[in-house]
Design an enzyme around this catalytic site. Structure first.
Site, PDB file in Angstrom:
ATOM      1  N   ARG A  87       0.819  -1.209   0.000  1.00  0.00           N
ATOM      2  CA  ARG A  87       0.000   0.000   0.000  1.00  0.00           C
ATOM      3  C   ARG A  87       0.857   1.265   0.000  1.00  0.00           C
ATOM      4  O   ARG A  87       0.333   2.369   0.037  1.00  0.00           O
ATOM      5  CB  ARG A  87      -0.916   0.001   1.213  1.00  0.00           C
ATOM      6  CG  ARG A  87      -2.345  -0.408   0.828  1.00  0.00           C
ATOM      7  CD  ARG A  87      -3.207  -0.186   2.008  1.00  0.00           C
ATOM      8  NE  ARG A  87      -4.603  -0.033   1.746  1.00  0.00           N
ATOM      9  CZ  ARG A  87      -5.487  -1.037   1.763  1.00  0.00           C
ATOM     10  NH1 ARG A  87      -5.090  -2.264   1.909  1.00  0.00           N
ATOM     11  NH2 ARG A  87      -6.760  -0.781   1.622  1.00  0.00           N
ATOM     12  N   ARG A 126     -21.596  -0.882   0.985  1.00  0.00           N
ATOM     13  CA  ARG A 126     -20.987  -2.192   1.262  1.00  0.00           C
ATOM     14  C   ARG A 126     -21.455  -2.792   2.591  1.00  0.00           C
ATOM     15  O   ARG A 126     -21.520  -2.119   3.611  1.00  0.00           O
ATOM     16  CB  ARG A 126     -19.464  -2.025   1.293  1.00  0.00           C
ATOM     17  CG  ARG A 126     -18.731  -3.298   1.593  1.00  0.00           C
ATOM     18  CD  ARG A 126     -17.355  -3.299   1.065  1.00  0.00           C
ATOM     19  NE  ARG A 126     -16.506  -2.249   1.617  1.00  0.00           N
ATOM     20  CZ  ARG A 126     -15.275  -2.016   1.182  1.00  0.00           C
ATOM     21  NH1 ARG A 126     -14.778  -2.712   0.190  1.00  0.00           N
ATOM     22  NH2 ARG A 126     -14.551  -1.051   1.716  1.00  0.00           N
TER      23      ARG A 126
HETATM   24  P1  AMP Z   1      -8.849  -3.197   3.056  1.00  0.00           P
HETATM   25  O1  AMP Z   1      -9.767  -4.262   3.547  1.00  0.00           O
HETATM   26  O2  AMP Z   1      -7.778  -3.727   2.150  1.00  0.00           O
HETATM   27  O3  AMP Z   1      -9.590  -2.024   2.465  1.00  0.00           O
HETATM   28  O4  AMP Z   1      -8.066  -2.633   4.355  1.00  0.00           O
HETATM   29  C1  AMP Z   1      -8.764  -1.992   5.412  1.00  0.00           C
HETATM   30  C2  AMP Z   1      -7.802  -1.111   6.186  1.00  0.00           C
HETATM   31  O5  AMP Z   1      -6.742  -1.909   6.768  1.00  0.00           O
HETATM   32  C3  AMP Z   1      -7.084  -0.058   5.358  1.00  0.00           C
HETATM   33  O6  AMP Z   1      -7.863   1.105   5.161  1.00  0.00           O
HETATM   34  C4  AMP Z   1      -5.838   0.208   6.209  1.00  0.00           C
HETATM   35  O7  AMP Z   1      -6.122   1.042   7.310  1.00  0.00           O
HETATM   36  C5  AMP Z   1      -5.504  -1.176   6.750  1.00  0.00           C
HETATM   37  N1  AMP Z   1      -4.564  -1.892   5.857  1.00  0.00           N
HETATM   38  C6  AMP Z   1      -4.831  -2.959   5.039  1.00  0.00           C
HETATM   39  N2  AMP Z   1      -3.727  -3.338   4.358  1.00  0.00           N
HETATM   40  C7  AMP Z   1      -2.732  -2.502   4.746  1.00  0.00           C
HETATM   41  C8  AMP Z   1      -1.358  -2.349   4.403  1.00  0.00           C
HETATM   42  N3  AMP Z   1      -0.777  -3.144   3.477  1.00  0.00           N
HETATM   43  N4  AMP Z   1      -0.633  -1.384   5.011  1.00  0.00           N
HETATM   44  C9  AMP Z   1      -1.187  -0.584   5.949  1.00  0.00           C
HETATM   45  N5  AMP Z   1      -2.483  -0.647   6.315  1.00  0.00           N
HETATM   46  C10 AMP Z   1      -3.268  -1.587   5.736  1.00  0.00           C
END
Ligand code: AMP
Length: 228
Positions: A87, A126
């Site tokens: 990310r 969602r």
């Molecule tokens: P997602 O389900 O992929 O949208 O992730 C939800 C939240 O988890 C994101 O908005 C971030 O706050 C955190 N997150 C997920 N993956 C990462 C990552 N690779 N690095 C940092 N924070 C993450």
């Protein structure tokens, strides 16, 4: 071929990852899902993580990379999808190192492109399963559950993610633009990036991904024949 999905929030990476896992036996590694499990465990770490996610910010690189490395080791030689990692550019560099250490060269970064308005609509509609994590959307007929509020797959209650509200989404989108979008350049420069229009329905997006995987197999067989 292993797949890394890079996308703005709510572009549908979770949905297509699940389709690939179900239909093609991919191991689906979602860093967001790993963090949500930590939150649901009720641990102190989970509480800290929740506060960061609810603000729309990114969790620290060290924690997330530790979680990812553990998962990559667990799936060992299976083909996998990375949903939500890297990310930022530092994570992309770390991933490159992990791949080098594990001898992984067969991968593509797929960018799921979608504009902010549609991503916002998807995020605000969602709903996810509190047990198995399956995702639905109340604003899109084709993504709605068969029975309102109930998961088609396991029959559990559907809930809204705490970060899927308008103000947090704005911050998450800005976080994406500032920190994650530069990762696209990183993969472009090493000729590993493919872009897909993710504003279409999920089955069309899925078909495009299938084509990419298929074309790659066809190319690989050509290369193999040439070298024999
Ligand atoms: P997602 O389900 O992929 O949208 O992730 C939800 C939240 O988890 C994101 O908005 C971030 O706050 C955190 N997150 C997920 N993956 C990462 C990552 N690779 N690095 C940092 N924070 C993450």
């Amino acid at each position: 071929m292993n797949i890394i999905f890079i996308a703005p929030p709510a572009a549908g990476k979770g949905t297509v990852s699940s389709l690939l896992a179900t239909n093609y036996g991919y191991e689906h590694i979602s860093t967001g899902e790993l963090l949500r499990k930590e939150i649901n465990s009720g641990s102190e770490l989970g509480q800290e993580v929740k506060e960061i996610i609810d603000k729309g910010e990114l969790v620290g690189d060290e924690l997330i990379t530790k979680m990812l490395t553990k998962e990559l080791t667990r799936v060992a030689n299976a083909k996998f999808i990375l949903d939500g990692y890297p990310r930022n550019v530092a994570q992309a560099e770390t991933l490159n190192q992990i791949f080098n250490n594990l001898g992984i060269t067969d991968y593509l970064a797929i960018y799921l492109a979608i504009d902010e308005d549609l991503a916002t609509k998807r995020a605000l509609g969602r709903i996810i399963c509190s047990k198995c994590g399956s995702t639905y959307n109340k604003y899109f007929t084709e993504l709605s559950p068969k029975k309102e509020g109930i998961c088609d797959k396991c029959g559990e209650k559907l809930v809204t993610r705490s970060e899927d509200n308008e103000s947090t989404f704005k911050v998450r989108y800005q976080t994406y633009l500032q920190q994650t979008a530069p990762v696209l350049d990183y993969y472009q420069k090493i000729n590993k990036l493919v872009t897909i229009d993710s504003s279409r329905e999920s089955d069309e997006v899925f078909n495009s991904i299938k084509e990419i995987i298929g074309v790659s197999k066809w190319l690989q067989s050509k290369i193999l024949k040439k070298s024999n």
